[in-house]
Design a protein around this motif. Structure first.
Motif, PDB file in Angstrom:
ATOM      1  N   HIS A 279      -3.796   1.048  -5.691  1.00  0.00           N
ATOM      2  CA  HIS A 279      -2.989   2.222  -5.364  1.00  0.00           C
ATOM      3  C   HIS A 279      -2.125   2.694  -6.542  1.00  0.00           C
ATOM      4  O   HIS A 279      -1.401   3.683  -6.410  1.00  0.00           O
ATOM      5  CB  HIS A 279      -2.131   1.954  -4.126  1.00  0.00           C
ATOM      6  CG  HIS A 279      -2.955   1.835  -2.888  1.00  0.00           C
ATOM      7  ND1 HIS A 279      -3.487   2.926  -2.247  1.00  0.00           N
ATOM      8  CD2 HIS A 279      -3.367   0.754  -2.196  1.00  0.00           C
ATOM      9  CE1 HIS A 279      -4.192   2.525  -1.205  1.00  0.00           C
ATOM     10  NE2 HIS A 279      -4.135   1.202  -1.154  1.00  0.00           N
TER      11      HIS A 279
ATOM     12  N   HIS B 282       0.510   1.244  -8.079  1.00  0.00           N
ATOM     13  CA  HIS B 282       1.947   1.008  -7.947  1.00  0.00           C
ATOM     14  C   HIS B 282       2.443   0.070  -9.056  1.00  0.00           C
ATOM     15  O   HIS B 282       2.575  -1.138  -8.864  1.00  0.00           O
ATOM     16  CB  HIS B 282       2.276   0.443  -6.568  1.00  0.00           C
ATOM     17  CG  HIS B 282       1.917   1.347  -5.440  1.00  0.00           C
ATOM     18  ND1 HIS B 282       2.282   2.672  -5.397  1.00  0.00           N
ATOM     19  CD2 HIS B 282       1.213   1.110  -4.301  1.00  0.00           C
ATOM     20  CE1 HIS B 282       1.824   3.222  -4.291  1.00  0.00           C
ATOM     21  NE2 HIS B 282       1.173   2.295  -3.606  1.00  0.00           N
TER      22      HIS B 282
ATOM     23  N   GLN C 295       0.829  -1.210   0.000  1.00  0.00           N
ATOM     24  CA  GLN C 295       0.000   0.000   0.000  1.00  0.00           C
ATOM     25  C   GLN C 295       0.866   1.263   0.000  1.00  0.00           C
ATOM     26  O   GLN C 295       0.556   2.238  -0.685  1.00  0.00           O
ATOM     27  CB  GLN C 295      -0.925  -0.001   1.215  1.00  0.00           C
ATOM     28  CG  GLN C 295      -1.913   1.143   1.221  1.00  0.00           C
ATOM     29  CD  GLN C 295      -2.995   0.955   2.268  1.00  0.00           C
ATOM     30  OE1 GLN C 295      -3.333  -0.172   2.636  1.00  0.00           O
ATOM     31  NE2 GLN C 295      -3.542   2.051   2.740  1.00  0.00           N
ATOM     32  N   GLN C 296       1.978   1.241   0.737  1.00  0.00           N
ATOM     33  CA  GLN C 296       2.881   2.390   0.794  1.00  0.00           C
ATOM     34  C   GLN C 296       3.670   2.566  -0.501  1.00  0.00           C
ATOM     35  O   GLN C 296       4.201   3.640  -0.758  1.00  0.00           O
ATOM     36  CB  GLN C 296       3.864   2.238   1.955  1.00  0.00           C
ATOM     37  CG  GLN C 296       3.217   2.301   3.307  1.00  0.00           C
ATOM     38  CD  GLN C 296       4.123   1.768   4.412  1.00  0.00           C
ATOM     39  OE1 GLN C 296       5.252   1.345   4.165  1.00  0.00           O
ATOM     40  NE2 GLN C 296       3.607   1.769   5.630  1.00  0.00           N
ATOM     41  N   GLY C 297       3.768   1.504  -1.295  1.00  0.00           N
ATOM     42  CA  GLY C 297       4.463   1.586  -2.569  1.00  0.00           C
ATOM     43  C   GLY C 297       5.967   1.382  -2.496  1.00  0.00           C
ATOM     44  O   GLY C 297       6.690   1.782  -3.403  1.00  0.00           O
TER      45      GLY C 297
ATOM     46  N   ALA D 225      -1.839  -3.432  -4.760  1.00  0.00           N
ATOM     47  CA  ALA D 225      -0.888  -2.637  -5.549  1.00  0.00           C
ATOM     48  C   ALA D 225      -1.598  -1.973  -6.731  1.00  0.00           C
ATOM     49  O   ALA D 225      -1.314  -0.815  -7.064  1.00  0.00           O
ATOM     50  CB  ALA D 225       0.259  -3.514  -6.035  1.00  0.00           C
TER      51      ALA D 225
END
Length: 182
Positions: free
Chosen positions: A105, A107, A63-65, A102
C-alpha cells in the motif's frame, strides 16, 4: 511494571469479591495464571481468539495507513511485526506479514516504524520473508513502483537477488511493471 500492576489493580476492582479471594493464591496477590483463567472465563475468549482479533485489526490498520494507531497497538502489546492474519487458529495461507501489507500500500511511515521494531539479528530474515507466491517486501515495492521503499529495503540489506515463485527478482518485476505502463 507499574502499568501492569495498575492494570491488574483496575481489573481486580471489577472482579466479584468472592471470585477475587479465590484467585488470590498467597492471600495477597493474584498470579498471572489465576488472572488468565478468570479472563478466559469472564470474556469467553481464548488466547487464540484474541490473537486472531489483534492480527485482523493490525492488518486492517496497516492497510488504512494509520501509523499512530499501529504504534499504539505495538505499545499496548499483543501484536508483532511478523503477525499474520489467522483464520480458525491457522495462519493465513498467503503468509502476508504487516511489512508486506504496508509495502504493497506504499505506507512509508509504517514500513519505517516496523523496520525499527525488528531486532537487528532477525532483520534479514524479516526483510526477505516471502509470501505464498514468493514475494518479499522488496519485490512488492519494486512491482508497485514505490521507489522510496525499494531504496529503504536495499539500504537495510534485503536480498535483491531473491526470486519469487515465477523466478523474478524485484528489479525484474519493476522493469516488467514499467513496460506495462508504457
Amino acid at each position: 511494571m507499574d502499568e501492569a500492576v495498575s492494570l491488574l489493580d483496575h481489573v481486580a476492582d471489577s472482579i466479584d469479591p468472592v471470585e477475587l479471594e479465590r484467585l488470590k493464591t498467597d492471600g495477597s496477590a493474584i498470579t498471572f495464571a489465576a488472572f488468565f483463567e478468570w479472563f478466559v472465563k469472564a470474556s469467553r475468549q481464548t488466547l487464540q481468539h484474541m490473537t486472531e482479533r489483534w492480527a485482523a485489526e493490525l492488518h486492517a490498520t496497516v492497510q488504512q495507513g494509520d501509523v499512530e494507531k499501529v504504534k499504539g497497538m505495538f505499545a499496548a502489546g499483543g501484536v508483532h511485526y511478523c503477525l499474520q492474519k489467522t483464520t480458525d487458529g491457522k495462519p493465513s495461507p498467503h503468509k502476508v506479514t504487516p511489512l508486506h501489507r504496508a509495502t504493497f500500500h506504499g505506507h512509508l511511515d509504517i514500513v519505517r516504524f516496523l523496520l525499527n521494531e525488528i531486532h537487528p539479528q532477525t532483520l534479514s530474515a524479516v526483510l526477505d520473508a516471502q509470501t505464498k507466491l514468493g514475494y518479499s517486501a522488496h519485490m512488492l515495492a519494486c512491482e508497485c513502483g514505490h521507489t522510496d521503499l525499494v531504496e529503504l529495503f536495499e539500504d537495510a540489506g534485503c536480498d535483491v537477488d531473491l526470486r519469487n515463485g515465477a523466478g523474478k527478482t524485484g528489479h525484474e518485476l519493476a522493469a516488467a511493471a514499467a513496460q506495462q505502463e508504457e
